[in-house]
Write a protein that holds these residues in place. Structure first.
Motif, PDB file in Angstrom:
ATOM      1  N   PRO A 178      38.165  30.186  33.859  1.00 18.72           N
ATOM      2  CA  PRO A 178      38.864  31.474  33.970  1.00 18.72           C
ATOM      3  C   PRO A 178      40.386  31.339  33.936  1.00 18.72           C
ATOM      4  CG  PRO A 178      37.059  31.351  35.542  1.00 18.72           C
ATOM      5  CD  PRO A 178      37.197  29.984  34.947  1.00 18.72           C
ATOM      6  N   TRP A 196      43.760  32.041  38.344  1.00 24.44           N
ATOM      7  CA  TRP A 196      42.824  32.916  37.654  1.00 24.44           C
ATOM      8  C   TRP A 196      43.364  34.336  37.527  1.00 24.44           C
ATOM      9  CZ3 TRP A 196      37.254  31.678  39.778  1.00 24.44           C
ATOM     10  CH2 TRP A 196      36.964  30.336  39.491  1.00 24.44           C
ATOM     11  N   ARG A 199      41.414  38.105  36.533  1.00 20.42           N
ATOM     12  CA  ARG A 199      40.460  38.134  35.422  1.00 20.42           C
ATOM     13  C   ARG A 199      39.048  38.389  35.929  1.00 20.42           C
ATOM     14  NH1 ARG A 199      42.464  33.106  31.514  1.00 20.42           N
ATOM     15  NH2 ARG A 199      44.094  34.290  30.444  1.00 20.42           N
ATOM     16  N   GLY A 201      36.457  39.011  33.372  1.00 19.58           N
ATOM     17  CA  GLY A 201      35.539  38.857  32.250  1.00 19.58           C
ATOM     18  C   GLY A 201      34.368  37.945  32.564  1.00 19.58           C
ATOM     19  N   ARG A 278      33.955  37.076  41.515  1.00 24.22           N
ATOM     20  CA  ARG A 278      35.156  36.268  41.284  1.00 24.22           C
ATOM     21  C   ARG A 278      35.612  35.576  42.564  1.00 24.22           C
ATOM     22  NH1 ARG A 278      40.048  39.703  39.641  1.00 24.22           N
ATOM     23  NH2 ARG A 278      39.963  40.188  41.858  1.00 24.22           N
ATOM     24  N   ASP A 357      48.808  39.247  37.854  1.00 22.67           N
ATOM     25  CA  ASP A 357      48.328  39.749  36.577  1.00 22.67           C
ATOM     26  C   ASP A 357      47.544  41.030  36.761  1.00 22.67           C
ATOM     27  OD1 ASP A 357      49.190  37.339  35.149  1.00 22.67           O
ATOM     28  OD2 ASP A 357      47.569  36.384  36.251  1.00 22.67           O
ATOM     29  N   GLU A 359      44.379  43.493  36.093  1.00 22.50           N
ATOM     30  CA  GLU A 359      42.953  43.221  36.014  1.00 22.50           C
ATOM     31  C   GLU A 359      42.513  43.296  34.555  1.00 22.50           C
ATOM     32  OE1 GLU A 359      39.403  45.700  37.750  1.00 22.50           O
ATOM     33  OE2 GLU A 359      40.504  44.668  39.317  1.00 22.50           O
ATOM     34  N   VAL A 360      41.957  42.198  34.045  1.00 26.38           N
ATOM     35  CA  VAL A 360      41.617  42.124  32.622  1.00 26.38           C
ATOM     36  C   VAL A 360      40.239  41.530  32.457  1.00 26.38           C
ATOM     37  CG1 VAL A 360      43.988  41.976  31.808  1.00 26.38           C
ATOM     38  CG2 VAL A 360      42.790  39.894  32.449  1.00 26.38           C
ATOM     39  N   ASP A 361      39.717  41.657  31.250  1.00 29.05           N
ATOM     40  CA  ASP A 361      38.409  41.107  30.933  1.00 29.05           C
ATOM     41  C   ASP A 361      38.502  39.753  30.249  1.00 29.05           C
ATOM     42  OD1 ASP A 361      37.161  43.244  32.000  1.00 29.05           O
ATOM     43  OD2 ASP A 361      36.744  44.262  30.111  1.00 29.05           O
ATOM     44  N   GLU A 362      39.689  39.146  30.215  1.00 27.98           N
ATOM     45  CA  GLU A 362      39.837  37.850  29.539  1.00 27.98           C
ATOM     46  C   GLU A 362      38.969  36.822  30.228  1.00 27.98           C
ATOM     47  OE1 GLU A 362      43.833  36.600  29.161  1.00 27.98           O
ATOM     48  OE2 GLU A 362      44.519  38.489  28.318  1.00 27.98           O
TER      49      GLU A 362
END
Length: 366
Positions: A178, A196, A199, A201, A278, A357, A359-362
């Motif tokens: 991640p 991390w 993230r 995703g 997570r 960062d 919140e993302v789906d990477e």
């Protein structure tokens, strides 16, 4: 191959003899004999050692070629990297019994400066488990000339959440870091901090595929290769703005590397949220770092471990105190029971440092 190498060396020698004055050759000859030749000699010897290691797997390679042309290539390359790992890093894999002989599992791992441990793990699983480990890689590696066929051979993809979920539903093994490139280049080797961010995703992949998670950490993964401390904030600023990994890397140190695979983590997939997944997995990785990595990280200590017969023992005399601290921080068990929701609840009270960062789906990647 050997004939080609022999002809290449002769051509180089002839070219040097033609373009370099003869008196200069005689002047530099003692320097070459004293310093350069021993280095070449060591490389040749290690090349022979790796060849012997590959030759030891010759029956597996032959059987693989009979099965499939590309499967033979995969086993041959895996044998090469298995030899490199044994010779240079004394590589060990602990916890291979946690890898299922069939069916899916998702490996979540801490990303070292260069993912040599992933190469070695792939090789071990191909040779000893006859299983291929699919990987999620950062998008930039597919833009490097000549790398795409190799990525295809070893099932490396920059897949989306949907694609990764589908791969796991098909019964494959998949690994995701991640932290991705950010963690690889900018994590501090003194503390092995986990970068991390927020993230989600990989957590959505876990819930969508209903797949157990195998946490993974490799001792000294930041000691073999490193990024310089000077200018780290500047290079990270460039990366955050452009997503281009311009940070310089140095190393190649022969440190001891031991990959630890934890017990599979199960969740109540019908009720657990991506945020809880997570946090749980992140804490498992952090626990593994505290248990197996002596901090602050040290290249010299890693090299000493490489040549010590007692490497990877208990790190400090104050480990009972560390274990008590881990329990206070909410480290629960990860046994595959129906109480997986309780595992998440145990860990909700523990506050950790998160990146800023969005919140993302990477997914991250190797």
């Amino acid at each position: 191959m050997f004939q080609w190498l022999h002809e290449t060396i002769l051509n180089w020698a002839h070219a040097i003899y033609e373009f370099v004055p003869e008196y200069l050759l005689w002047l530099l000859l003692p320097f070459f004999i004293l310093f350069i030749f021993p280095i070449f000699l060591v490389f040749f010897i290690y090349g022979c050692v790796i060849f012997v290691h590959i030759y030891g797997h010759r029956h597996q390679i032959r059987e693989a070629y009979h099965t499939s042309y590309w499967e033979g290539a995969r086993v041959a390359i895996a044998s090469f990297w298995d030899g490199v790992g044994n010779v240079w890093h004394g590589y060990e894999l602990r916890g291979i019994e946690n890898v299922p002989d069939e069916g899916s599992a998702l490996f979540i791992y801490y990303h070292g400066c260069l993912p040599l441990d992933v190469y070695y793990l792939i090789s071990k699983l191909v040779i000893h488990k006859n299983r291929s480990l699919h990987c999620v890689g950062d998008k930039f590696i597919f833009k490097i000339p000549g790398w795409r066929p190799l990525c295809k051979l070893f099932s490396i993809t920059s897949g989306t959440v949907e694609e990764c979920t589908e791969e796991l539903k098909e019964g494959n093994l998949l690994c995701i870091a991640p932290g991705g490139v950010r963690e690889a280049l900018f994590s501090d080797p003194n503390v092995y901090d986990i970068l991390w961010g927020k993230r989600l995703g990989f957590a959505k992949v876990i819930i969508g595929s209903k797949t157990p998670v195998i946490p993974m950490f490799t001792e000294n993964c930041r000691e073999s290769f490193r990024t310089p401390e000077w200018g780290r904030s500047f290079f990270r600023w460039i990366y955050e703005k452009t997503k281009i990994p311009l940070c310089p890397i140095y190393g190649g140190f022969p440190v001891k590397m031991i990959t630890h695979l934890g017990k599979p983590i199960y969740f109540d997939f019908d009720t657990v949220t991506p945020e809880e997944v997570r946090k749980t997995v992140k804490r498992e990785i952090r626990m593994m770092i505290k248990e197996h990595q002596r901090l602050p990280g040290s290249v010299w200590r890693g090299i000493a471990q490489r040549w010590s017969s007692t490497s990877s023992k208990k790190k400090n005399s104050d480990e009972p105190e560390q274990a008590e601290l881990l329990q206070r921080n909410g480290a629960g068990t990860t046994s595959p029971t129906s109480d997986s929701e309780d595992i998440v609840v145990l860990r909700r009270d523990r506050s950790g440092v998160e990146d800023d960062d969005d919140e993302v789906d990477e997914l991250g990647g190797i």
